[in-house]
Design an enzyme around this catalytic site. Structure first.
Site, PDB file in Angstrom:
ATOM      1  N   HIS A   1       3.875  -2.492   3.294  1.00 20.41           N
ATOM      2  CA  HIS A   1       3.439  -0.737   2.847  1.00 20.41           C
ATOM      3  C   HIS A   1       4.674  -0.817   1.602  1.00 20.41           C
ATOM      4  O   HIS A   1       5.696  -1.257   2.282  1.00 20.41           O
ATOM      5  CB  HIS A   1       3.220   0.247   3.823  1.00 20.41           C
ATOM      6  CG  HIS A   1       2.156   0.099   4.495  1.00 20.41           C
ATOM      7  ND1 HIS A   1       2.021  -0.572   5.421  1.00 20.41           N
ATOM      8  CD2 HIS A   1       0.988   0.940   4.133  1.00 20.41           C
ATOM      9  CE1 HIS A   1       0.900  -0.967   5.687  1.00 20.41           C
ATOM     10  NE2 HIS A   1      -0.003   0.199   5.483  1.00 20.41           N
TER      11      HIS A   1
ATOM     12  N   TYR B   1      -6.388   2.855   6.191  1.00 18.36           N
ATOM     13  CA  TYR B   1      -6.774   2.543   7.303  1.00 18.36           C
ATOM     14  C   TYR B   1      -7.177   1.446   7.986  1.00 18.36           C
ATOM     15  O   TYR B   1      -7.852   1.720   9.134  1.00 18.36           O
ATOM     16  CB  TYR B   1      -6.599   3.974   8.706  1.00 18.36           C
ATOM     17  CG  TYR B   1      -6.067   5.112   8.263  1.00 18.36           C
ATOM     18  CD1 TYR B   1      -4.392   5.206   8.543  1.00 18.36           C
ATOM     19  CD2 TYR B   1      -6.662   6.097   7.349  1.00 18.36           C
ATOM     20  CE1 TYR B   1      -4.362   6.114   7.934  1.00 18.36           C
ATOM     21  CE2 TYR B   1      -6.454   7.410   7.234  1.00 18.36           C
ATOM     22  CZ  TYR B   1      -4.601   7.268   7.192  1.00 18.36           C
ATOM     23  OH  TYR B   1      -4.061   8.219   7.058  1.00 18.36           O
TER      24      TYR B   1
ATOM     25  N   HIS C   1      -6.124   9.435   0.339  1.00 16.38           N
ATOM     26  CA  HIS C   1      -5.473   8.587   1.890  1.00 16.38           C
ATOM     27  C   HIS C   1      -6.257   9.127   3.043  1.00 16.38           C
ATOM     28  O   HIS C   1      -6.106   9.258   3.988  1.00 16.38           O
ATOM     29  CB  HIS C   1      -4.276   8.626   2.496  1.00 16.38           C
ATOM     30  CG  HIS C   1      -3.902   7.139   3.026  1.00 16.38           C
ATOM     31  ND1 HIS C   1      -3.924   6.968   3.552  1.00 16.38           N
ATOM     32  CD2 HIS C   1      -3.749   5.921   2.684  1.00 16.38           C
ATOM     33  CE1 HIS C   1      -3.678   5.790   4.507  1.00 16.38           C
ATOM     34  NE2 HIS C   1      -3.361   4.795   3.141  1.00 16.38           N
TER      35      HIS C   1
ATOM     36  N   ASP D   1       1.014  -1.215  -0.106  1.00 16.68           N
ATOM     37  CA  ASP D   1      -0.044  -0.022  -0.266  1.00 16.68           C
ATOM     38  C   ASP D   1       1.187   1.319  -0.073  1.00 16.68           C
ATOM     39  O   ASP D   1       2.240   0.974   0.291  1.00 16.68           O
ATOM     40  CB  ASP D   1      -0.053   0.286   1.203  1.00 16.68           C
ATOM     41  CG  ASP D   1      -1.822  -0.574   1.533  1.00 16.68           C
ATOM     42  OD1 ASP D   1      -1.663  -1.689  -0.080  1.00 16.68           O
ATOM     43  OD2 ASP D   1      -2.865  -1.001   1.940  1.00 16.68           O
ATOM     44  N   ASP D   2       0.294   2.425  -0.540  1.00 17.27           N
ATOM     45  CA  ASP D   2       0.732   3.900   0.103  1.00 17.27           C
ATOM     46  C   ASP D   2       1.778   4.195  -1.790  1.00 17.27           C
ATOM     47  O   ASP D   2       2.336   5.513  -1.280  1.00 17.27           O
ATOM     48  CB  ASP D   2       1.582   3.701   1.384  1.00 17.27           C
ATOM     49  CG  ASP D   2       0.369   4.128   2.489  1.00 17.27           C
ATOM     50  OD1 ASP D   2      -0.791   3.301   2.176  1.00 17.27           O
ATOM     51  OD2 ASP D   2       0.229   3.788   3.530  1.00 17.27           O
TER      52      ASP D   2
ATOM     53  N   HIS E   1      -5.978   2.694  -3.732  1.00 16.28           N
ATOM     54  CA  HIS E   1      -5.861   2.832  -2.158  1.00 16.28           C
ATOM     55  C   HIS E   1      -6.845   4.102  -2.212  1.00 16.28           C
ATOM     56  O   HIS E   1      -6.554   4.717  -1.270  1.00 16.28           O
ATOM     57  CB  HIS E   1      -4.825   2.467  -2.728  1.00 16.28           C
ATOM     58  CG  HIS E   1      -4.975   2.861  -0.741  1.00 16.28           C
ATOM     59  ND1 HIS E   1      -5.497   1.482   0.682  1.00 16.28           N
ATOM     60  CD2 HIS E   1      -3.326   3.107   0.275  1.00 16.28           C
ATOM     61  CE1 HIS E   1      -5.169   1.817   1.624  1.00 16.28           C
ATOM     62  NE2 HIS E   1      -3.545   2.792   1.768  1.00 16.28           N
TER      63      HIS E   1
HETATM   64 ZN   LIG Z   1      -2.604   2.883   3.237  1.00 17.19          ZN
END
Ligand SMILES: [Zn+2]
Length: 217
Positions: A153, A103, A66, A10-11, A62
């Protein structure tokens, strides 16, 4: 039938840690799925995405900003998802098929507004800077089984997760796991992921909702 596992990150995208993760995937000849934040996509980070695609990896949604999406109204949620999916399509030529809530924050408005299956995964506390490499690896290795999704991540500077891959991937390969993308883990297991159901999948066989008291994420 071989045991299946899906590595996810993720991210991203970015031009340091995303590329370091891709190097590890190449080293072990495995694929992964990347859940992107649309606001992190720019001309340079898009090159990391194209590299991932060329390696057989999958790109998913995603969100745009965010945010804690349970604080957003239905239209804003829909706009976040649409913007992100279209941005990803511009780079990859494929519309995302899965959503990971920022989250792992979920409410009923999101469940109804988003037309994609929700994915969580077994995490290694790798968003905590102080969580050491070996603990990230052992948390995941102790949690997963056939049909599991791993949640990590590739945020910029997350070097301990890059290092943890040198423990996680060879150990699971030794145990007979085959690494596949999120779409493939459902297809290969013969399970159709549900939408608007409130299920947030960490394993493909999951059937309980996010608000069930027995849901462990
Ligand atoms: Zn995230």
């Amino acid at each position: 039938m071989s045991k299946l596992i899906a590595l996810t990150f993720d991210d991203g995208p970015n031009t340091d840690t995303t590329l370091d993760v891709l190097e590890k995937l190449k080293k072990y000849d495995v694929v992964a799925t990347f859940f992107l934040i649309a606001d992190a996509i720019n001309d340079r980070s898009a090159e990391s995405v194209k590299k991932a695609i060329a390696m057989g990896c999958e790109i998913e949604n995603h969100s745009k900003t965010h945010s804690y999406m349970d604080q957003l109204d239905e239209q804003t949620i829909k706009d976040e998802i649409k913007y992100t999916s279209e941005k990803i399509f511009e780079i990859t030529g494929r519309m995302p098929e899965f959503f990971r809530p920022p989250y792992i924050n979920v409410n009923e408005t999101m469940v109804q507004a988003i037309d994609l299956p929700f994915i969580c995964g077994h995490g290694g506390r790798d968003w905590e800077p102080d969580c050491p490499t070996d603990e990230r690896a052992s948390l995941i290795l102790n949690a997963v089984s056939d049909g599991s999704i791993i949640l990590l991540h590739d945020m910029s500077g997350n070097d301990k997760t890059v290092a943890a891959l040198d423990i996680i991937i060879p150990e699971l390969q030794k145990q007979g796991y085959e690494f596949v993308t999120v779409s493939q883990i459902f297809i290969r297991k013969g399970i159709t992921p549900t939408v608007h159901s409130g299920i947030v999948y960490s394993d493909v066989t999951q059937t309980i909702r996010f608000d069930d008291p027995n849901y462990e994420g």
